[in-house]
Motif scaffolding. Structure first.
Motif, short mmCIF file in Angstrom:
data_model
loop_
_atom_site.label_atom_id
_atom_site.label_comp_id
_atom_site.label_asym_id
_atom_site.label_seq_id
_atom_site.Cartn_x
_atom_site.Cartn_y
_atom_site.Cartn_z
N UNK B 7 0.80 -1.22 0.00
CA UNK B 7 0.00 0.00 0.00
C UNK B 7 0.83 1.27 0.00
N UNK B 8 2.15 1.13 0.15
CA UNK B 8 3.03 2.30 0.20
C UNK B 8 3.86 2.38 -1.07
N UNK B 9 3.49 3.19 -2.04
CA UNK B 9 4.29 3.26 -3.27
C UNK B 9 5.70 3.80 -3.01
N UNK B 10 5.80 4.73 -2.05
CA UNK B 10 7.10 5.32 -1.73
C UNK B 10 7.23 5.51 -0.23
N UNK B 11 8.45 5.30 0.24
CA UNK B 11 8.75 5.56 1.65
C UNK B 11 10.11 6.26 1.71
N UNK B 12 10.31 7.01 2.79
CA UNK B 12 11.58 7.67 2.98
C UNK B 12 12.03 7.45 4.41
N UNK B 13 13.33 7.27 4.60
CA UNK B 13 13.87 7.06 5.94
C UNK B 13 15.23 7.75 6.02
N UNK B 14 15.55 8.25 7.19
CA UNK B 14 16.86 8.84 7.39
C UNK B 14 17.87 7.75 7.69
N UNK B 15 19.07 7.99 7.28
CA UNK B 15 20.16 7.06 7.56
C UNK B 15 20.20 6.77 9.07
N UNK B 16 20.41 5.49 9.39
CA UNK B 16 20.51 4.98 10.76
C UNK B 16 19.15 4.80 11.45
N UNK B 17 18.07 5.27 10.82
CA UNK B 17 16.75 5.08 11.41
C UNK B 17 16.14 3.75 10.96
N UNK B 18 14.96 3.48 11.48
CA UNK B 18 14.25 2.23 11.18
C UNK B 18 13.01 2.53 10.34
N UNK B 19 12.73 1.66 9.39
CA UNK B 19 11.56 1.83 8.55
C UNK B 19 10.86 0.49 8.38
N UNK B 60 14.70 -13.36 10.47
CA UNK B 60 15.61 -12.23 10.66
C UNK B 60 16.88 -12.49 9.86
N UNK B 61 17.34 -11.46 9.17
CA UNK B 61 18.61 -11.51 8.45
C UNK B 61 19.34 -10.21 8.71
N UNK B 62 20.24 -10.24 9.68
CA UNK B 62 21.03 -9.05 10.04
C UNK B 62 20.09 -7.88 10.36
N UNK B 63 20.13 -6.82 9.57
CA UNK B 63 19.32 -5.62 9.88
C UNK B 63 17.87 -5.75 9.39
N UNK B 64 17.56 -6.85 8.73
CA UNK B 64 16.24 -7.03 8.14
C UNK B 64 15.46 -8.07 8.95
N UNK B 65 14.23 -7.74 9.27
CA UNK B 65 13.37 -8.68 9.97
C UNK B 65 11.95 -8.51 9.45
N UNK B 66 11.13 -9.54 9.68
CA UNK B 66 9.75 -9.46 9.23
C UNK B 66 8.82 -9.60 10.42
N UNK B 67 7.62 -9.09 10.23
CA UNK B 67 6.52 -9.30 11.17
C UNK B 67 5.44 -10.05 10.40
N UNK B 68 5.37 -11.36 10.64
CA UNK B 68 4.47 -12.24 9.90
C UNK B 68 3.24 -12.51 10.75
N UNK B 71 -2.81 -14.99 10.34
CA UNK B 71 -4.26 -14.84 10.35
C UNK B 71 -4.67 -13.56 9.61
N UNK B 72 -3.89 -12.53 9.76
CA UNK B 72 -4.19 -11.25 9.10
C UNK B 72 -3.64 -11.22 7.68
N UNK B 73 -2.88 -12.24 7.29
CA UNK B 73 -2.22 -12.30 5.98
C UNK B 73 -1.41 -11.03 5.74
N UNK B 74 -0.56 -10.77 6.72
CA UNK B 74 0.29 -9.58 6.70
C UNK B 74 1.75 -10.00 6.83
N UNK B 75 2.62 -9.32 6.10
CA UNK B 75 4.04 -9.71 6.07
C UNK B 75 4.86 -8.45 5.87
N UNK B 76 5.15 -7.73 6.93
CA UNK B 76 5.86 -6.46 6.81
C UNK B 76 7.36 -6.67 6.99
N UNK B 77 8.13 -5.79 6.40
CA UNK B 77 9.60 -5.83 6.46
C UNK B 77 10.10 -4.65 7.26
#
Lengths: 114, 114
Positions: B7-19, B60-68, B71-77
């Motif tokens: 649902x998010x065509x574009x996102x922006x994050x500052x260096x060192x922050x979390x998105x 989880x892979x280093x700085x990347x993790x998911x929230x699976x 039931x909600x069929x949701x898979x965020x990074x």
């Protein structure tokens, strides 16, 4: 030591021409795929071969014909090219078919039809 | 129809922050794999992380993790400690069925700013 390679990387051609894109993998995989990424970046499966046998054939115009001469190669031939065929075409491979196996992608071929 | 929605065509994050990039999917299959792929400007498709639907533990892979959330069929990074090299298109996808067909979302373009 490229895993999945595609030739050419760029292809510019005129409407009505016939062209081929070649794909080779040196990973020893049994399954290979073609995906199309359109101008809006949407990726969609076109074909899949497992051990040289066609296992996925999505709704693709019959101007597109895949050919797998052996397990390591999957070529895509396109007849009578149309403007709408302009896209990036990705080849991929996996150890076998089935959801468990990771798909490794080639670098893509950008096809531009003028 | 089986679909993947980002649902998010574009996102922006500052260096060192979390998105966190969102993804929802719709499939009638009971077993499937979920993936996040990264596509930098080089257009190479790079696997970031994957999750089997039967596993409750989030991958989880280093700085990347998911929230699976099955039931909600949701898979965020979630990308922690964002780096300039994380700037890319990110695609959510699932793989289901014996023929191993990746179905992709429309992608989220991530910008990383200083």
């Amino acid at each position: 030591d490229t895993a999945v390679s595609q030739t050419p990387k760029y292809l510019v051609t005129q409407m009505g021409n016939d062209k081929s894109i070649k794909c080779e993998q040196n990973l020893g995989h049994d399954t290979m795929y073609w995906y199309k990424q359109d101008s809006k970046k949407f990726l969609k499966i076109m074909f899949s071969y497992n051990n040289k046998e066609l296992i996925i054939n999505e709704t693709v115009p019959n101007r597109f014909s895949p050919k797998s001469p052996d397990k390591a190669h999957l070529n895509l031939h396109i007849n009578s090219l149309e403007l709408g065929d302009s896209a990036v075409y990705f080849c991929a491979s996996s150890l076998n078919s089935g959801i468990f196996y990771e798909q490794y992608f080639g670098p893509g071929t950008r096809l531009t039809v003028t | 129809a089986q679909t993947v929605t980002q649902s998010q065509p574009e996102m922006s994050v500052q260096e060192a922050e979390t998105v966190t990039l969102s993804c929802t999917y719709d499939t009638s299959e009971s077993d499937y794999y979920l993936f996040w792929y990264k596509q930098p400007p080089s257009r190479q498709m790079i696997l970031v992380i994957r999750q089997e639907a039967y596993k409750q533990q989030n991958a989880t892979e280093n700085r990347f993790s998911v929230n699976f959330q099955k039931a909600a069929k949701s898979f965020s990074l979630k990308i922690s400690d964002s780096q300039l090299g994380d700037a890319a298109m990110y695609f959510c996808a699932y793989n289901t069925g014996t023929a191993s067909k990746l179905t992709f979302g429309t992608g989220t373009r991530l910008q990383v700013t200083l």
